[in-house]
Design a protein around this motif. Sequence first.
Motif, PDB file in Angstrom:
ATOM      1  N   LYS A 173       7.403  10.884  -4.140  1.00 33.95           N
ATOM      2  CA  LYS A 173       7.097   9.532  -4.588  1.00 33.95           C
ATOM      3  C   LYS A 173       7.447   8.519  -3.502  1.00 33.95           C
ATOM      4  N   VAL A 174       6.565   7.532  -3.325  1.00 38.50           N
ATOM      5  CA  VAL A 174       6.717   6.534  -2.265  1.00 38.50           C
ATOM      6  C   VAL A 174       6.955   5.167  -2.893  1.00 38.50           C
ATOM      7  N   ALA A 175       7.978   4.452  -2.398  1.00 37.33           N
ATOM      8  CA  ALA A 175       8.222   3.074  -2.837  1.00 37.33           C
ATOM      9  C   ALA A 175       7.286   2.146  -2.072  1.00 37.33           C
ATOM     10  N   LEU A 176       6.615   1.255  -2.798  1.00 40.78           N
ATOM     11  CA  LEU A 176       5.636   0.365  -2.190  1.00 40.78           C
ATOM     12  C   LEU A 176       6.005  -1.092  -2.438  1.00 40.78           C
ATOM     13  N   PRO A 177       5.710  -1.983  -1.480  1.00 43.10           N
ATOM     14  CA  PRO A 177       5.860  -3.421  -1.733  1.00 43.10           C
ATOM     15  C   PRO A 177       4.956  -3.834  -2.893  1.00 43.10           C
ATOM     16  N   GLU A 178       5.346  -4.872  -3.626  1.00 41.46           N
ATOM     17  CA  GLU A 178       4.609  -5.291  -4.808  1.00 41.46           C
ATOM     18  C   GLU A 178       3.161  -5.649  -4.487  1.00 41.46           C
ATOM     19  N   GLU A 179       2.925  -6.294  -3.344  1.00 46.61           N
ATOM     20  CA  GLU A 179       1.549  -6.694  -3.025  1.00 46.61           C
ATOM     21  C   GLU A 179       0.661  -5.479  -2.752  1.00 46.61           C
ATOM     22  N   GLU A 180       1.224  -4.403  -2.198  1.00 45.01           N
ATOM     23  CA  GLU A 180       0.451  -3.181  -2.009  1.00 45.01           C
ATOM     24  C   GLU A 180       0.158  -2.515  -3.348  1.00 45.01           C
ATOM     25  N   LYS A 181       1.141  -2.521  -4.249  1.00 49.66           N
ATOM     26  CA  LYS A 181       0.916  -1.979  -5.586  1.00 49.66           C
ATOM     27  C   LYS A 181      -0.240  -2.691  -6.278  1.00 49.66           C
ATOM     28  N   ILE A 182      -0.258  -4.010  -6.169  1.00 56.12           N
ATOM     29  CA  ILE A 182      -1.322  -4.797  -6.801  1.00 56.12           C
ATOM     30  C   ILE A 182      -2.679  -4.457  -6.191  1.00 56.12           C
ATOM     31  N   ALA A 183      -2.719  -4.357  -4.860  1.00 58.84           N
ATOM     32  CA  ALA A 183      -3.973  -4.056  -4.173  1.00 58.84           C
ATOM     33  C   ALA A 183      -4.501  -2.677  -4.566  1.00 58.84           C
ATOM     34  N   TYR A 184      -3.621  -1.658  -4.583  1.00 60.21           N
ATOM     35  CA  TYR A 184      -4.046  -0.303  -4.937  1.00 60.21           C
ATOM     36  C   TYR A 184      -4.411  -0.216  -6.415  1.00 60.21           C
ATOM     37  N   THR A 185      -3.675  -0.944  -7.254  1.00 54.86           N
ATOM     38  CA  THR A 185      -3.999  -0.979  -8.679  1.00 54.86           C
ATOM     39  C   THR A 185      -5.405  -1.532  -8.892  1.00 54.86           C
ATOM     40  N   ASN A 186      -5.710  -2.640  -8.228  1.00 55.97           N
ATOM     41  CA  ASN A 186      -7.039  -3.242  -8.356  1.00 55.97           C
ATOM     42  C   ASN A 186      -8.126  -2.300  -7.861  1.00 55.97           C
ATOM     43  N   SER A 187      -7.857  -1.590  -6.772  1.00 53.29           N
ATOM     44  CA  SER A 187      -8.837  -0.679  -6.192  1.00 53.29           C
ATOM     45  C   SER A 187      -9.150   0.474  -7.136  1.00 53.29           C
ATOM     46  N   VAL A 188      -8.104   1.129  -7.664  1.00 53.54           N
ATOM     47  CA  VAL A 188      -8.305   2.260  -8.573  1.00 53.54           C
ATOM     48  C   VAL A 188      -8.951   1.787  -9.872  1.00 53.54           C
ATOM     49  N   ASN A 189      -8.476   0.669 -10.388  1.00 54.28           N
ATOM     50  CA  ASN A 189      -8.997   0.138 -11.650  1.00 54.28           C
ATOM     51  C   ASN A 189     -10.472  -0.236 -11.533  1.00 54.28           C
ATOM     52  N   SER A 190     -10.858  -0.774 -10.380  1.00 53.43           N
ATOM     53  CA  SER A 190     -12.251  -1.170 -10.159  1.00 53.43           C
ATOM     54  C   SER A 190     -13.182   0.035 -10.202  1.00 53.43           C
ATOM     55  N   VAL A 191     -12.794   1.119  -9.531  1.00 52.17           N
ATOM     56  CA  VAL A 191     -13.634   2.322  -9.533  1.00 52.17           C
ATOM     57  C   VAL A 191     -13.768   2.870 -10.950  1.00 52.17           C
ATOM     58  N   ALA A 192     -12.657   2.912 -11.680  1.00 55.67           N
ATOM     59  CA  ALA A 192     -12.692   3.415 -13.055  1.00 55.67           C
ATOM     60  C   ALA A 192     -13.576   2.542 -13.942  1.00 55.67           C
ATOM     61  N   TYR A 193     -13.458   1.239 -13.789  1.00 60.50           N
ATOM     62  CA  TYR A 193     -14.225   0.288 -14.607  1.00 60.50           C
ATOM     63  C   TYR A 193     -15.728   0.514 -14.426  1.00 60.50           C
ATOM     64  N   PHE A 194     -16.174   0.567 -13.178  1.00 61.13           N
ATOM     65  CA  PHE A 194     -17.603   0.696 -12.920  1.00 61.13           C
ATOM     66  C   PHE A 194     -18.131   2.085 -13.277  1.00 61.13           C
ATOM     67  N   ALA A 195     -17.330   3.114 -13.042  1.00 64.77           N
ATOM     68  CA  ALA A 195     -17.779   4.465 -13.351  1.00 64.77           C
ATOM     69  C   ALA A 195     -17.996   4.666 -14.847  1.00 64.77           C
TER      70      ALA A 195
END
Length: 245
Positions: A92-114
């Motif tokens: 497990k990797v600790a991430l800065p909050e802004e990176e968490k938000i960016a990756y969350t948006n990226s994964v969520n976007s793919v799921a939403y459109f699919a």
Amino acid sequence: MKKEWYLLFLIVIVTACKAPNEAETIINQSIKAHGGDLYQSAEISFTFRERQYKIFKSPNSYSYSRSFNDEGKKTVDVLNKEGFSREVNGQKVALPEEEKIAYTNSVNSVAYFAFLPYGLNDAAVIKKSMGAETIEGKEYNVIKVTFEKEGGGEDFEDEFLYWINKETHLVDYLAYSYHTDGGGLRFRKAINTHEISGLILQDYENYKPEDESLSVEDLSELFKNGELKLLSEILLEDIQVKFVN
């Protein structure tokens, strides 16, 4: 007599409140055409831009995962009700909050459109009928989707339009405005239909206007006039569907 009329009035009001409006009816027809209740127990795996995704979303829970190899390291991202987490080579990797938000948006976007149009009945979704429109010789019901701030996520200010085929009830086109990464406008045209285990998933051509300060409502006319630029193709590959309890 007054009491009977009052009770009848209450019944009419309650029935009217529960009855779906035109936009909801059209969205319900589209969700059914794309697979309906099957989505609630379907775990869908696919490859998108050399990354492997596994998407599950039921009325009570969800789990989106993304995995890829980079410079010999295996990265696995997971987004669920507990939040976002990342593992690299099993650690497990600790991430800065802004990176968490960016990756969350990226994964969520793919799921939403699919998963479209499944998800358009979520509690935070506001649907409005925009009438009918003809594109490339076919008739469409046009539905505008916006989001409540409460429960609408980081992107609650985004706006979407969906062109739902009057005959097939499939989502043939969609357009949206977004505000992350500087914001912009996109217009998508469905180009491939994948029918797997009773579900219909789609690939899209992804377009943008030259002027991204326009309204999302302007995009279909620009598309019909050949005034949108083709940016990319949204292609889902190696699709597999597994139903879970």
